[in-house]
Structure formats: C-alpha cells, structure tokens
Write an enzyme that holds these catalytic residues in place. Structure first.
Site, PDB file in Angstrom:
ATOM      1  N   GLU A  59      39.699  34.182  37.818  1.00 56.00           N
ATOM      2  CA  GLU A  59      39.291  35.190  38.560  1.00 56.00           C
ATOM      3  C   GLU A  59      39.077  34.839  40.036  1.00 56.00           C
ATOM      4  O   GLU A  59      37.927  34.194  40.269  1.00 56.00           O
ATOM      5  CB  GLU A  59      38.415  36.210  37.713  1.00 56.00           C
ATOM      6  CG  GLU A  59      38.672  37.383  37.836  1.00 56.00           C
ATOM      7  CD  GLU A  59      40.093  37.858  36.758  1.00 56.00           C
ATOM      8  OE1 GLU A  59      41.064  38.002  37.449  1.00 56.00           O
ATOM      9  OE2 GLU A  59      39.841  37.935  35.719  1.00 56.00           O
ATOM     10  N   THR A 113      40.166  33.376  42.285  1.00 54.53           N
ATOM     11  CA  THR A 113      40.638  32.137  42.760  1.00 54.53           C
ATOM     12  C   THR A 113      41.975  32.197  43.429  1.00 54.53           C
ATOM     13  O   THR A 113      42.304  31.177  44.211  1.00 54.53           O
ATOM     14  CB  THR A 113      40.835  31.392  41.542  1.00 54.53           C
ATOM     15  OG1 THR A 113      41.532  31.908  40.597  1.00 54.53           O
ATOM     16  CG2 THR A 113      39.508  30.609  40.957  1.00 54.53           C
ATOM     17  N   GLY A 130      41.282  47.373  35.881  1.00 57.18           N
ATOM     18  CA  GLY A 130      41.255  46.089  35.856  1.00 57.18           C
ATOM     19  C   GLY A 130      42.695  45.600  35.364  1.00 57.18           C
ATOM     20  O   GLY A 130      42.670  44.372  35.112  1.00 57.18           O
ATOM     21  N   LEU A 131      43.698  46.287  35.111  1.00 56.05           N
ATOM     22  CA  LEU A 131      45.052  45.822  34.632  1.00 56.05           C
ATOM     23  C   LEU A 131      46.071  45.931  35.612  1.00 56.05           C
ATOM     24  O   LEU A 131      47.177  46.098  35.113  1.00 56.05           O
ATOM     25  CB  LEU A 131      45.265  46.867  33.298  1.00 56.05           C
ATOM     26  CG  LEU A 131      44.149  46.762  32.140  1.00 56.05           C
ATOM     27  CD1 LEU A 131      44.548  47.622  31.172  1.00 56.05           C
ATOM     28  CD2 LEU A 131      44.316  45.301  31.461  1.00 56.05           C
ATOM     29  N   SER A 175      47.363  48.529  37.828  1.00 51.18           N
ATOM     30  CA  SER A 175      48.241  49.194  37.687  1.00 51.18           C
ATOM     31  C   SER A 175      48.881  49.445  39.376  1.00 51.18           C
ATOM     32  O   SER A 175      50.174  49.728  39.429  1.00 51.18           O
ATOM     33  CB  SER A 175      47.565  50.927  37.384  1.00 51.18           C
ATOM     34  OG  SER A 175      46.438  51.146  38.400  1.00 51.18           O
ATOM     35  N   ASP A 204      48.711  39.462  40.949  1.00 49.37           N
ATOM     36  CA  ASP A 204      48.867  40.688  40.170  1.00 49.37           C
ATOM     37  C   ASP A 204      50.506  40.791  40.259  1.00 49.37           C
ATOM     38  O   ASP A 204      51.119  41.316  39.466  1.00 49.37           O
ATOM     39  CB  ASP A 204      48.156  41.813  40.574  1.00 49.37           C
ATOM     40  CG  ASP A 204      46.624  41.486  40.354  1.00 49.37           C
ATOM     41  OD1 ASP A 204      46.149  40.774  39.620  1.00 49.37           O
ATOM     42  OD2 ASP A 204      45.813  42.366  41.028  1.00 49.37           O
ATOM     43  N   TYR A 257      35.359  43.343  47.239  1.00 49.23           N
ATOM     44  CA  TYR A 257      36.427  42.507  47.342  1.00 49.23           C
ATOM     45  C   TYR A 257      36.582  42.076  48.501  1.00 49.23           C
ATOM     46  O   TYR A 257      36.569  40.723  48.450  1.00 49.23           O
ATOM     47  CB  TYR A 257      37.519  43.403  46.569  1.00 49.23           C
ATOM     48  CG  TYR A 257      38.796  42.489  46.269  1.00 49.23           C
ATOM     49  CD1 TYR A 257      38.838  41.719  45.237  1.00 49.23           C
ATOM     50  CD2 TYR A 257      39.738  41.716  47.331  1.00 49.23           C
ATOM     51  CE1 TYR A 257      39.848  40.800  44.736  1.00 49.23           C
ATOM     52  CE2 TYR A 257      40.613  40.913  47.093  1.00 49.23           C
ATOM     53  CZ  TYR A 257      40.778  40.322  46.025  1.00 49.23           C
ATOM     54  OH  TYR A 257      41.885  39.518  45.380  1.00 49.23           O
TER      55      TYR A 257
HETATM   56  C1  GLA Z   1      42.341  41.776  41.817  1.00 50.96           C
HETATM   57  C2  GLA Z   1      43.373  41.354  43.034  1.00 50.96           C
HETATM   58  C3  GLA Z   1      43.952  39.786  42.642  1.00 50.96           C
HETATM   59  C4  GLA Z   1      42.752  38.901  42.204  1.00 50.96           C
HETATM   60  C5  GLA Z   1      41.840  39.592  41.167  1.00 50.96           C
HETATM   61  C6  GLA Z   1      40.555  38.867  40.855  1.00 50.96           C
HETATM   62  O1  GLA Z   1      43.080  41.990  40.848  1.00 50.96           O
HETATM   63  O2  GLA Z   1      44.629  42.179  43.397  1.00 50.96           O
HETATM   64  O3  GLA Z   1      44.555  39.247  43.719  1.00 50.96           O
HETATM   65  O4  GLA Z   1      42.208  38.512  43.217  1.00 50.96           O
HETATM   66  O5  GLA Z   1      41.452  40.797  41.571  1.00 50.96           O
HETATM   67  O6  GLA Z   1      40.929  37.683  40.066  1.00 50.96           O
END
Ligand code: GLA
Length: 382
Positions: free
Chosen positions: A31, A33, A120-121, A123, A168, A218
C-alpha cells in the site's frame, strides 16, 4: 446489473449499445508503494462498472449515471471540467485522448456499477478504465494496454486532482480470474500468482467511514515521500525513489530526517520488502508467515504512514484477538473504507458476529461485509 443498464439505455436512446465492464480491486499487500516505484499485489474483483454506449452522430455526449439517476450533456470536443464530480472522471478520460490528438465522437451512454463508493475498492479507477477501454475499442484506436492504463491514471491525476499511482488502473485492465498480480511499479513487469491459501478465505469489512480528508492527505503523503528522496539523494546520489534504498541505508541516514519524513520512508521501505515476502509465503502456502506480514503492514500504515483511522484500527485489533484470522489490514488509500481479512473459511460467520458486536458498541453502527471473487480485467461484454 447488466439487464438494468441495458434496459435503461434502450428506454432513453432507443438503440442497441455495446457493453463494457471494468472491475474494482482488492490489494493483498503493497500500500502506498506504487507511486514510490515499489511493489504491489492487487487482484480484480467481481464488483465492477458497467457501461452501455453507442455513437450518436453529434458532437455531444449524453451521459446517464444509473446509480445517481443523474444525467449530463457534454461537448466531446471541449473537455472542460464539469461541476458534477462524476462527469469529471469521464471528461478526464476524453481529455487524455485529445492529448494524443485523438477525437472522440459524440455518444450516448448509461453506466452504473456495484463497487461501493469510498470503500477503498477503486470505483474511480474502474470508471476511468471502463471509459478508456470503451473509447479505444469503439473508435478502433488500437492503443496498447499499458498506454491505456497510463491514460486512465492521468485522467484521475489531471481531472480529479488525486496524484495517484498506477496500481488501481493497472489491475482494472489486467486482472485475471482467480489470480493476484504482483507488479513492479518501476518497470511495470508483472506476474500472476495464486491468490488462495488453503483453508482460508478473504473477507472485506467496511467501516463505512468515508473521510473527506482522503485525497488531500494522499497528496501530502506523496510529497513527504518526495522530500524523503531529496534527503536520501544528498547522501546516496543514485537514489531516485524510495525503491532504491534499503533499511540499513535509511537507518544510517536517520539524523538527517525529521521524525515524520523518516517514518514515512521507513514504512515504504519495509512495505516493499513485505510484498516480496508475502508472494513467497503464498507460493509455499505458509499461512502463518503470510498473515504476520499482513498484520505488520497495517501496523506500519497506522503508526508510521498514519493513513488509518480508529475504525480501521479497531477492526484489525479484533482480528488479532482471534486464532482464526491469520492476517488483517486496512486496504487502499486509507482514512476509512475496508479492511481485508484472511479468515479460516469455517469461522467466517463467527468473525462477522464478533466484529459487528464490538464495532457497534464503539461506533454505533455495524461494519458491512463483502465476499469477493477474483475476476478478469476490463473487457467488452458480448
Ligand atoms: C489509492 C491510489 C493507488 C495507491 C493506493 C494506496 O488507491 O489510487 O494508486 O496509491 O491508494 O496503495
């Protein structure tokens, strides 16, 4: 879902559309990374964005968001930001095509999905990926997949304002049924791996917390990592990202850092190592060692990287109390959303009850649970 979207499309536009789907994702480990040129270990799931689309021979796009029951009309020649946030994901994608000198023809579209928002999936990545895939396919642009993945990512960065990494969108495009994908975010080399541990299954527990802070924090984490790289580069000139450093080197450099920047860097360096370790443990079906890494990942995300929240921490603490959950951690960007739990298959219900009771006693509501199956990435649905 497919039937509903199709029915709505025909009702509004009275023609036959083409259907596309792009999935959300889970992430086993790795995560924060991706934007540090490190390793991630996601898998695409059976929750997805579906879109029905056809050209309309005009210069306008008519968009209908099924779940929100809202529509927007946009000018496909002029991808200006909209005051409807959901439309910006699509405008962002159109803008990426424009940047390549590729025009998007006018179209009609109905889209919807079953990926819970803010859980956190991913979308949003699914939405960007679905439209990027669909535009490429309908116009026969023949853009290579990795290029499309980068376009979908840049749509998020430029139009939504989250300076996200590539994980993602990568998995939303390249997911494979029953496989997780171990990705090197520097070289973009990847390998599919078995995702299952014998006797265990994956259960997601959603805190239902959707922190508005998430995107701002973030971007701050990303800047802090860049600051860390600056400091390290002054000591080790070949360092380009936190990927280039090991724990020993970092520890030696500690006195150059503030506590916050040091902790952020330490988390990333350790998490990269954990991705490599877990891939090995999964291969050997070593559930115990695998689970330990998952718990450590959460600890790092919570204490060093500081992207957890009390709700996520409680869910992980409760998992630790049992002898049938071998690993649990927060998943995705953080500040809310889900934990991913590796639970003895037989004890799933017991675990759900335990979480529900204790979580409700503290936060006044129960978490929501999702079972996920691992599915293919973006595709046209025939
Ligand atoms: C979000 C971001 C990803 C990643 C995660 C954390 O989902 O879109 O690029 O950085 O957070 O791992």
């Amino acid at each position: 879902m497919k039937k509903k979207i199709l029915k709505k499309f025909k009702e509004i536009y009275k023609t036959e559309p083409v259907l596309f789907r792009a999935p959300g994702r889970i992430n086993l480990i790795g995560e924060h990374t991706d934007y540090n040129e490190g390793f991630v270990f996601p898998a695409a799931i059976d929750k997805a964005i579906l879109l029905a689309i056809s050209f309309n021979d005009s210069e306008k796009a008519s968009l209908y968001a099924y779940d929100l029951q809202e529509s927007v009309e946009i000018d496909v020649k002029n991808s200006k930001k909209s005051d409807k946030q959901w439309a910006n994901y699509i405008l962002g994608v159109i803008d990426e095509f424009h940047k390549k000198g590729l025009n998007i023809r006018g179209f009609n579209c109905v889209f919807g999905g079953d990926i819970p928002l803010g859980a956190g999936l991913s979308s949003s990545a699914a939405l960007e990926s679905a439209f990027t895939y669909a535009f490429n396919s309908l116009h026969n642009f023949d853009i290579e997949k990795t290029e499309m993945i980068k376009m979908a990512q840049m749509a998020e960065v430029n139009f939504v304002g989250v300076n996200c990494g590539i994980m993602d969108q990568f998995i939303s495009f390249r997911g494979q049924k029953n496989k997780a994908l171990k990705l090197d975010c520097r070289t973009l080399e990847y390998e599919y791996k078995n995702i299952y541990l014998e006797g265990y299954s994956i259960l997601l527990a959603d805190t239902l917390v959707k922190h508005s802070l998430a995107s701002g924090e973030y971007n701050i984490r990303r800047q802090q990592c860049e600051q860390g790289v600056e400091i390290l580069r002054s000591l080790y000139p070949t360092v380009n990202s936190l990927r280039d450093i090991n724990l020993e080197q970092l520890k030696k450099a500690k006195f150059n850092f503030t506590d916050i920047i040091y902790n952020r860097a330490k988390y990333v360096v350790e998490e990269n190592q954990r991705v490599t370790n877990t891939a090995k443990y999964l291969e050997n079906n070593n559930a115990k060692a695998f689970g330990q890494e998952i718990f450590k990942s959460h600890e790092g995300l919570s204490k060093l990287y500081e992207v957890s929240c009390p709700e996520l921490d409680l869910l992980v603490e409760l998992a630790k109390e049992t002898d049938y959950v071998i690993g649990a951690r927060m998943m995705g960007g953080g500040f809310g959303g889900c934990t991913i739990n590796f639970v003895e298959t037989e004890k799933r219900n017991e675990f759900k009850e335990k979480l529900s009771t204790a979580f409700k006693a503290t936060f006044g509501h129960e978490p929501k649970f999702y079972d996920v199956n691992i599915e293919n990435g973006a595709e046209e649905i025939k």
